[in-house]
Design a protein around this motif. Structure first.
Motif, PDB file in Angstrom:
ATOM      1  N   PHE A 782      -1.490  10.369   7.461  1.00 30.75           N
ATOM      2  CA  PHE A 782      -0.037  10.274   7.322  1.00 30.75           C
ATOM      3  C   PHE A 782       0.280   9.141   6.342  1.00 30.75           C
ATOM      4  O   PHE A 782      -0.137   8.002   6.549  1.00 30.75           O
ATOM      5  CB  PHE A 782       0.606   9.961   8.684  1.00 30.75           C
ATOM      6  N   GLY A 783       1.002   9.476   5.296  1.00 26.77           N
ATOM      7  CA  GLY A 783       1.379   8.467   4.308  1.00 26.77           C
ATOM      8  C   GLY A 783       2.876   8.203   4.362  1.00 26.77           C
ATOM      9  O   GLY A 783       3.666   9.111   4.638  1.00 26.77           O
ATOM     10  N   PHE A 784       3.256   6.960   4.154  1.00 29.28           N
ATOM     11  CA  PHE A 784       4.682   6.579   4.159  1.00 29.28           C
ATOM     12  C   PHE A 784       5.059   6.198   2.726  1.00 29.28           C
ATOM     13  O   PHE A 784       4.376   5.392   2.082  1.00 29.28           O
ATOM     14  CB  PHE A 784       4.924   5.378   5.074  1.00 29.28           C
ATOM     15  N   PHE A 785       6.177   6.764   2.254  1.00 32.37           N
ATOM     16  CA  PHE A 785       6.580   6.534   0.864  1.00 32.37           C
ATOM     17  C   PHE A 785       8.054   6.160   0.828  1.00 32.37           C
ATOM     18  O   PHE A 785       8.867   6.709   1.567  1.00 32.37           O
ATOM     19  CB  PHE A 785       6.328   7.790   0.025  1.00 32.37           C
ATOM     20  N   ARG A 786       8.331   5.207  -0.025  1.00 29.60           N
ATOM     21  CA  ARG A 786       9.731   4.796  -0.159  1.00 29.60           C
ATOM     22  C   ARG A 786       9.992   4.462  -1.620  1.00 29.60           C
ATOM     23  O   ARG A 786       9.224   3.729  -2.242  1.00 29.60           O
ATOM     24  CB  ARG A 786      10.001   3.571   0.719  1.00 29.60           C
ATOM     25  N   SER A 787      11.078   5.024  -2.126  1.00 32.58           N
ATOM     26  CA  SER A 787      11.488   4.794  -3.524  1.00 32.58           C
ATOM     27  C   SER A 787      10.327   5.045  -4.484  1.00 32.58           C
ATOM     28  O   SER A 787      10.092   4.283  -5.431  1.00 32.58           O
ATOM     29  CB  SER A 787      11.993   3.362  -3.708  1.00 32.58           C
ATOM     30  N   GLY A 788       9.589   6.105  -4.190  1.00 37.67           N
ATOM     31  CA  GLY A 788       8.518   6.498  -5.112  1.00 37.67           C
ATOM     32  C   GLY A 788       7.274   5.644  -5.034  1.00 37.67           C
ATOM     33  O   GLY A 788       6.357   5.776  -5.840  1.00 37.67           O
ATOM     34  N   ARG A 789       7.197   4.763  -4.023  1.00 36.18           N
ATOM     35  CA  ARG A 789       6.029   3.892  -3.912  1.00 36.18           C
ATOM     36  C   ARG A 789       5.362   4.098  -2.555  1.00 36.18           C
ATOM     37  O   ARG A 789       6.003   4.496  -1.582  1.00 36.18           O
ATOM     38  CB  ARG A 789       6.424   2.422  -4.091  1.00 36.18           C
ATOM     39  N   PHE A 790       4.099   3.806  -2.519  1.00 32.84           N
ATOM     40  CA  PHE A 790       3.313   3.910  -1.293  1.00 32.84           C
ATOM     41  C   PHE A 790       3.659   2.727  -0.391  1.00 32.84           C
ATOM     42  O   PHE A 790       3.540   1.573  -0.800  1.00 32.84           O
ATOM     43  CB  PHE A 790       1.826   3.903  -1.675  1.00 32.84           C
ATOM     44  N   ASP A 791       4.071   3.031   0.869  1.00 32.62           N
ATOM     45  CA  ASP A 791       4.605   1.967   1.719  1.00 32.62           C
ATOM     46  C   ASP A 791       3.838   1.784   3.029  1.00 32.62           C
ATOM     47  O   ASP A 791       4.238   1.021   3.891  1.00 32.62           O
ATOM     48  CB  ASP A 791       6.075   2.279   2.029  1.00 32.62           C
ATOM     49  N   GLY A 792       2.769   2.529   3.193  1.00 33.29           N
ATOM     50  CA  GLY A 792       1.982   2.369   4.412  1.00 33.29           C
ATOM     51  C   GLY A 792       1.370   3.703   4.818  1.00 33.29           C
ATOM     52  O   GLY A 792       1.636   4.743   4.206  1.00 33.29           O
ATOM     53  N   CYS A 793       0.541   3.674   5.859  1.00 34.90           N
ATOM     54  CA  CYS A 793      -0.108   4.921   6.275  1.00 34.90           C
ATOM     55  C   CYS A 793      -0.721   4.767   7.663  1.00 34.90           C
ATOM     56  O   CYS A 793      -0.840   3.658   8.193  1.00 34.90           O
ATOM     57  CB  CYS A 793      -1.187   5.320   5.281  1.00 34.90           C
ATOM     58  N   PHE A 794      -1.089   5.899   8.221  1.00 36.97           N
ATOM     59  CA  PHE A 794      -1.768   5.961   9.520  1.00 36.97           C
ATOM     60  C   PHE A 794      -2.825   7.051   9.377  1.00 36.97           C
ATOM     61  O   PHE A 794      -2.496   8.213   9.152  1.00 36.97           O
ATOM     62  CB  PHE A 794      -0.749   6.329  10.598  1.00 36.97           C
TER      63      PHE A 794
END
Ligand code: SF4
Length: 895
Positions: A782-794
């Motif tokens: 699971f990847g977290f993305f915000r404003s076109g940038r990588f913001d975290g993951c699980f």
């Protein structure tokens, strides 16, 4: 153009970690940080810093800091209060308990992290004015056996040698000391002596540590048998006519008894080999090297001290130095390596329950002298409770008020879980702290007092060679933080002792401390810094590192002790001590067939409240682990890299398995650093017995019977997040700092159907989720993305094939755009790879294990020097050099 270029201000200060006491240059950046380098002018390190010292700049952030006084409310919440309210409450409640139950119901638990000035004021308040000696310190867990051994042999807690002896020795013997990791800069000095003058290095340790890898002779001694080895050495030296009878006759007593006892314990090489489980040839070689080398320094540390027979071990070592006159001469000394930055300063002021002040004890003459000096109305007349006894008294309910300063006993004491539970019985529980939450605070502290931290506080510390150095402030004290000496003095004032605690600055305290050391001394006491009692404020501010003693009227010099006798006993002769025969530790059994040894790792310090803030330092040993011999692991059904449950009769912990052939069969090793603040189920001191040395009161932290078994988790994984999170109950995890956020390595039995719910709870606000899951294979990404940038993951996968986090972590740390992270989430190629970049070996240049192995495997590096040329690894602080040597030889030590 003549534009003036402003130079950054550089402040000379001292490292806050180990007892080497390295000088540090700090150049504040004006926005709360500083650049850090070693001080080339400091005689402890000449510019070198180890990985921990080099990363001090990463530990200055304020996110975790306690910035305001707080008090616990009836509903268990902590509420900010004013200093006046907090200090009034502490003083009022202390007074009420003393009036009702007497001063013995109060205890202070101090720390080798405190500055000498802080220590002095706390000790003076308690012993001189409250009237109790219940002042002890975490140094009790560190070097109390060395103190007791020194006092028995020399009549005073005197360290005879100095660091320069290491430069000038031809043989360096390290006993129970993983100096390569725990005193790294001093260790590099030993290696330099070897290269420069051919000094040989002997390492005596049950574990094949990083230090052992450099040894000319490694003696993997049976746990606890150090005094048998040194008794055997004393006998061998006597039988070879290699004793200094002139020194023995002129300067010592009780030699015959000590030698007789040594013969009973280890009559010859064969008996010594049997007692120590060493090969006779190796024992003979050690004896021969010692006998044949005039300049010998024997360094000892926690492997000797942290023992129920630690004081006897220390005296067995000192005996051979006394018997051969190898003491106080250049290159010849027994040298205790203290663990903490100011353990020695604490000893100077009397911060242990069995000392009064300034290296004076509780004889009537000494108490009278200190009483008159302090003008103390109700000075304590006898020893107080040592650390373990102090917390046992809390458990029993006889100590009702505790003030903890700058330490975390809920993690570090033996039987820590039980001790932590006992804290709830206190009527008054005060904590002076840097951080807003640690395990001791969480154990129910009622009043939290925000103390200034390293970089903000100002005073002195003393290192292992008796060298006093200034710790200077280079950052403003944030929030409402105050120095510990100020906090204690304010409480003293509220208790009615204001006149004796009217300090306005640390220099006032230091001058008084120095004057006490010289008061009615007349050369009878070793600790005398009378020459510093008249320092002006400016001279104190500019004080250069100075070694004690510095008596009034004497020129400052680096002094060794005892080359010509003059011991601090009544007859000025040293005492040989006949040690007890080494006793077996608590027996192992079918239920607990192994023996748990505890210690430290290279890049963490104590309970990690500072070092866990550094991504660099967290990368070396990212998870709590247990080191075990491969055969013992196989017998217990454990796989290297898997998870194990380690259990003793006191508790259990879940730790990553590290199979290592350098671990003796039958023994396991686990580091003490992790707490509830950084991991779950990983507090190793919960598992440790509370047996103590009968003389020093130091607990045995290295020999608790234990068992291991696989910890069954179906899945393992990692999360990378911008903010720290807590995972659900039942999840095993370890948190660590990564650049730009927090990493979590975890294990769980949550079935795949639950993962989406968990991930949604972790999803940062406003972030978009990209998910891949394969329930059949037990894989979720699971990847977290915000404003076109990588913001975290699980990422999660089956426990036997957990996802590797190297690719995602470097994207996360670089703040990368979304595309490459999305590719890994959906394609999984990098994440599911079985080869990981591995732990960080070189913290200075960020070089990981796989990069070094690749260079070696490709033929690009056949030596440590080649690795340095190819990757720069090992070319700065040198802390990783033993591991680099190991990798070249094809064996990785790191976890
Ligand atoms: S050896 Fe490392 S931890 Fe110890 S004082 Fe020096 S820089 Fe600090």
């Amino acid at each position: 153009m003549n534009a003036a270029v402003s130079q950054p201000i550089v402040v000379r200060t001292t490292c806050p970690y180990c007892g080497v006491g390295c000088g540090v240059l700090a150049a504040p950046d004006g926005i709360g940080g500083a650049s850090i380098s070693g001080d080339p002018a400091h005689p402890a390190n000449f510019g070198r810093l180890c990985s921990k010292g080099s990363a001090l700049d990463e530990t200055l952030a304020l996110e975790q800091r306690l910035l305001h006084p707080m008090m616990r409310q009836a509903d268990d919440s902590l509420v900010r209060v004013s200093w006046n309210i907090a200090l009034d409450a502490v003083a009022r409640r202390l007074r009420a308990i003393v009036d009702r139950d007497g001063p013995g119901a109060i205890a202070f638990y101090l720390s080798g992290q405190l500055l000498t000035e802080d220590y002095y004021v706390a000790n003076k308040l308690m012993k001189g004015f409250i009237g109790s000696s219940n002042v002890d310190t975490n140094s009790r867990l560190c070097m109390a056996s060395s103190v007791a051994g020194h006092k028995r042999a020399f009549g005073a807690d005197t360290v005879p040698g100095i660091y320069r002896d290491i430069d000038e020795a031809d043989l360096i013997v390290l006993v129970g000391s993983n100096a390569a990791w725990c005193h790294p800069v001093l260790y590099q000095r030993m290696i330099a002596a070897r290269q420069r003058r051919g000094a040989r290095l002997i390492v005596i340790d049950p574990r094949r540590t990083a230090t052992a890898k450099d040894a000319d002779l490694f003696l993997p001694i049976a746990p606890g048998m150090d005094s048998a080895l040194f008794c055997g050495l004393l006998v061998a030296l006597a039988d070879a006519q290699a004793l200094d009878h002139a020194f023995i006759d002129r300067h010592t007593t009780a030699f015959a008894e000590a030698l007789g006892r040594a013969r009973d314990i280890a009559a010859d090489v064969a008996a010594t080999a049997r007692a120590t489980a060493l090969e006779a040839a190796a024992v003979g070689r050690f004896f021969e090297l010692f006998r044949g080398t005039d300049r010998v320094v024997t360094c000892f540390s926690q492997g000797v001290n942290q023992s129920a027979q630690g004081t006897d071990k220390v005296n067995a070592i000192i005996n051979v130095h006394l018997a051969t006159g190898r003491i106080g001469r250049p290159g010849s000394a027994p040298l205790s390596l203290t663990g903490q930055p100011n353990a020695m300063g604490g000893r100077e002021v009397g911060g242990l329950a069995n000392q009064l002040a300034a290296h004076m004890g509780f004889s009537s003459a000494e108490t009278d002298r200190v009483r008159r000096f302090w003008g103390a109305p109700r000075i304590a007349a006898s020893e107080g409770l040592k650390a373990v006894d102090m917390f046992t008294a809390i458990e029993r309910g006889t100590v009702k008020a505790l003030w903890v300063m700058a330490t975390n006993p809920a993690v570090s004491l033996p039987r820590a879980g039980t001790m932590r539970a006992a804290l709830s019985k206190l009527e008054l529980f005060v904590v002076s702290e840097n951080v807003v939450s640690n395990d001791t605070v969480a154990a129910g502290a009622q009043v939290l007092l925000p103390a200034a931290a390293w970089g903000e506080k100002d005073g002195t510390v003393t290192n292992s060679e008796r060298r006093i150095s200034r710790q200077r402030a280079f950052l403003p004290a944030p929030g409402e933080t105050r120095p510990d000496w100020w906090i204690v003095s304010e409480v003293a004032r509220r208790l009615g002792f204001g006149a004796a605690f009217d300090y306005r600055r640390p220099a006032d305290i230091f001058r008084e401390h120095a004057a006490l050391s010289a008061f009615e001394n007349g050369g009878h006491r070793d600790f005398d810094i009378g020459a510093l009692a008249t320092l002006s404020d400016a001279a104190y501010d500019g004080l250069q590192p100075v070694m004690w003693p510095v008596r009034a009227g004497e020129t400052q010099c680096e002094r060794r002790f005892f080359a010509t006798g003059d011991f601090f006993t009544p007859d000025h002769r040293a005492r040989f001590v006949a040690p007890q025969a080494p006793r077996p530790h608590a027996a192992t059994s079918d239920v607990f067939p192994l023996r748990l040894n505890t210690g430290r790792v290279r890049d963490q310090w104590h309970t990690m409240t500072r070092t866990a803030m550094s991504p660099r330092l967290c990368a070396h040993s990212p998870q709590p682990f247990v080191e075990i011999h491969p055969d013992d692991a196989q017998a217990a059904g454990l796989a290297d890299g898997g998870l194990a449950k380690v259990t003793t009769q006191y508790g259990s912990a879940t730790l990553k398995v590290f199979c290592h052939a350098g671990q003796q069969r039958g023994s396991i090793f686990a580091p003490i650093h992790w707490s509830d603040a950084t991991a779950t189920q990983a507090r190793v001191c919960d598992l440790v017995a509370a047996a103590t040395d009968p003389i020093s009161g130091q607990p045995e932290l290295k020999a608790t019977p234990a068992r291991v078994e696989p910890a069954s988790f179906g899945y393992r994984g990692f999360a990378l997040l911008r903010r720290p999170v807590t995972l659900p109950e039942g999840t095993w995890f370890a948190r660590l700092a990564v650049t730009g956020g927090a990493g979590v390595l975890f294990a769980t039995n949550e079935p795949p159907a639950m993962w989406h719910d968990l991930v949604r709870r972790l999803l940062p606000e406003g972030a978009e989720l990209a998910a891949y899951s394969d329930r059949a294979r037990g894989v979720g990404r699971f990847g977290f993305f915000r404003s076109g940038r990588f913001d975290g993951c699980f990422f999660i996968g089956p426990a036997h094939r957990p996802p590797q986090w190297d690719a995602m972590r470097s994207l996360f740390e670089s703040g990368a755009v979304a595309a490459p992270a999305r590719r890994i989430v959906f394609a999984g190629r990098d994440a599911d790879a079985t080869v990981e970049a591995g732990p960080l070996i070189c913290a200075c240049f960020g070089v990981r294990l796989s990069a070094i192995r690749d260079v070696v495997a490709a033929g690009g590096a056949a030596s440590v020097a080649d690795i340095g040329r190819a990757l720069r690894a090992g070319t700065n602080c040198g802390s990783c050099l033993p591991e680099l040597r190991d990798i070249v030889e094809g064996v990785a030590q790191s976890v």
